[in-house]
Design a protein around this motif. Structure first.
Motif, PDB file in Angstrom:
ATOM      1  N   ARG A  46       0.903  -1.098   0.031  1.00 54.88           N
ATOM      2  CA  ARG A  46       0.038  -0.044   0.079  1.00 54.88           C
ATOM      3  C   ARG A  46       0.994   1.198  -0.004  1.00 54.88           C
ATOM      4  NH1 ARG A  46      -4.081   0.476   4.425  1.00 54.88           N
ATOM      5  NH2 ARG A  46      -4.468  -1.677   3.642  1.00 54.88           N
ATOM      6  N   MET A  47       0.762   1.896  -0.976  1.00 53.82           N
ATOM      7  CA  MET A  47       1.611   3.426  -0.984  1.00 53.82           C
ATOM      8  C   MET A  47       0.681   4.394  -1.026  1.00 53.82           C
ATOM      9  SD  MET A  47       4.345   1.703  -2.065  1.00 53.82           S
ATOM     10  CE  MET A  47       5.449   2.836  -2.811  1.00 53.82           C
ATOM     11  N   GLN A  48       1.199   5.462  -0.338  1.00 59.62           N
ATOM     12  CA  GLN A  48       0.555   6.737  -0.054  1.00 59.62           C
ATOM     13  C   GLN A  48       1.293   7.654  -0.755  1.00 59.62           C
ATOM     14  OE1 GLN A  48       0.900   8.882   3.823  1.00 59.62           O
ATOM     15  NE2 GLN A  48      -1.352   9.052   3.423  1.00 59.62           N
ATOM     16  N   CYS A  49       0.610   8.858  -1.682  1.00 56.27           N
ATOM     17  CA  CYS A  49       1.121   9.905  -2.639  1.00 56.27           C
ATOM     18  C   CYS A  49       1.742  10.767  -1.309  1.00 56.27           C
ATOM     19  CB  CYS A  49       0.261  10.428  -3.375  1.00 56.27           C
ATOM     20  SG  CYS A  49       0.618  11.752  -4.309  1.00 56.27           S
ATOM     21  N   THR A  50       2.782  11.366  -1.441  1.00 56.08           N
ATOM     22  CA  THR A  50       3.293  12.159  -0.560  1.00 56.08           C
ATOM     23  C   THR A  50       2.765  13.709  -1.087  1.00 56.08           C
ATOM     24  OG1 THR A  50       5.255  12.505  -1.970  1.00 56.08           O
ATOM     25  CG2 THR A  50       5.336  11.205  -0.063  1.00 56.08           C
ATOM     26  N   CYS A  51       1.970  13.948  -2.124  1.00 60.19           N
ATOM     27  CA  CYS A  51       1.376  15.027  -2.516  1.00 60.19           C
ATOM     28  C   CYS A  51       0.181  15.279  -1.974  1.00 60.19           C
ATOM     29  CB  CYS A  51       1.631  15.330  -3.971  1.00 60.19           C
ATOM     30  SG  CYS A  51       0.877  16.869  -4.663  1.00 60.19           S
ATOM     31  N   CYS A  52      -0.740  14.199  -2.291  1.00 61.81           N
ATOM     32  CA  CYS A  52      -1.974  14.368  -1.919  1.00 61.81           C
ATOM     33  C   CYS A  52      -2.589  13.646  -0.895  1.00 61.81           C
ATOM     34  CB  CYS A  52      -3.230  14.341  -3.306  1.00 61.81           C
ATOM     35  SG  CYS A  52      -3.165  12.524  -3.838  1.00 61.81           S
ATOM     36  N   GLN A  53      -1.588  12.816  -0.443  1.00 62.69           N
ATOM     37  CA  GLN A  53      -2.122  11.697   0.522  1.00 62.69           C
ATOM     38  C   GLN A  53      -3.137  10.715   0.398  1.00 62.69           C
ATOM     39  OE1 GLN A  53       0.165  12.433   3.321  1.00 62.69           O
ATOM     40  NE2 GLN A  53       0.799  13.777   1.772  1.00 62.69           N
ATOM     41  N   THR A  54      -3.412  10.407  -0.901  1.00 60.45           N
ATOM     42  CA  THR A  54      -4.194   9.151  -1.228  1.00 60.45           C
ATOM     43  C   THR A  54      -3.234   7.870  -1.249  1.00 60.45           C
ATOM     44  OG1 THR A  54      -4.018   9.482  -3.493  1.00 60.45           O
ATOM     45  CG2 THR A  54      -5.795  10.586  -2.628  1.00 60.45           C
TER      46      THR A  54
END
Length: 71
Positions: A46-54
């Motif tokens: 599971r990865m989280q976008c460091t820009c939008c946090q999705t």
């Protein structure tokens, strides 16, 4: 910067991937949140976008045995 601070930042950077974000629509750094499954041919994360946090799932196709030998 102290050695322990630099080591921490290097570990954090090593736990990111440059991926196309489905929400942002751009290539952004995604941080490893959780290992979902380990297969013989790769690892589902599971990865989280460091820009939008999705968050989203992603498969790293590096075999787990090879990955362990790299560190």
């Amino acid at each position: 910067m102290q050695k322990d601070e630099l080591a921490f930042l290097e570990d954090m950077f090593a736990a990111t991937e440059l991926l196309e974000c489905a929400t942002c629509g751009e290539a952004t750094l995604h941080a490893h949140e959780e290992v979902l499954e380990v297969y013989t041919v790769g690892t589902k994360l599971r990865m989280q976008c460091t820009c939008c946090q999705t968050s989203r799932s992603w498969i790293d196709w590096t075999p787990p045995q090879t990955k362990a030998n790299l560190h």
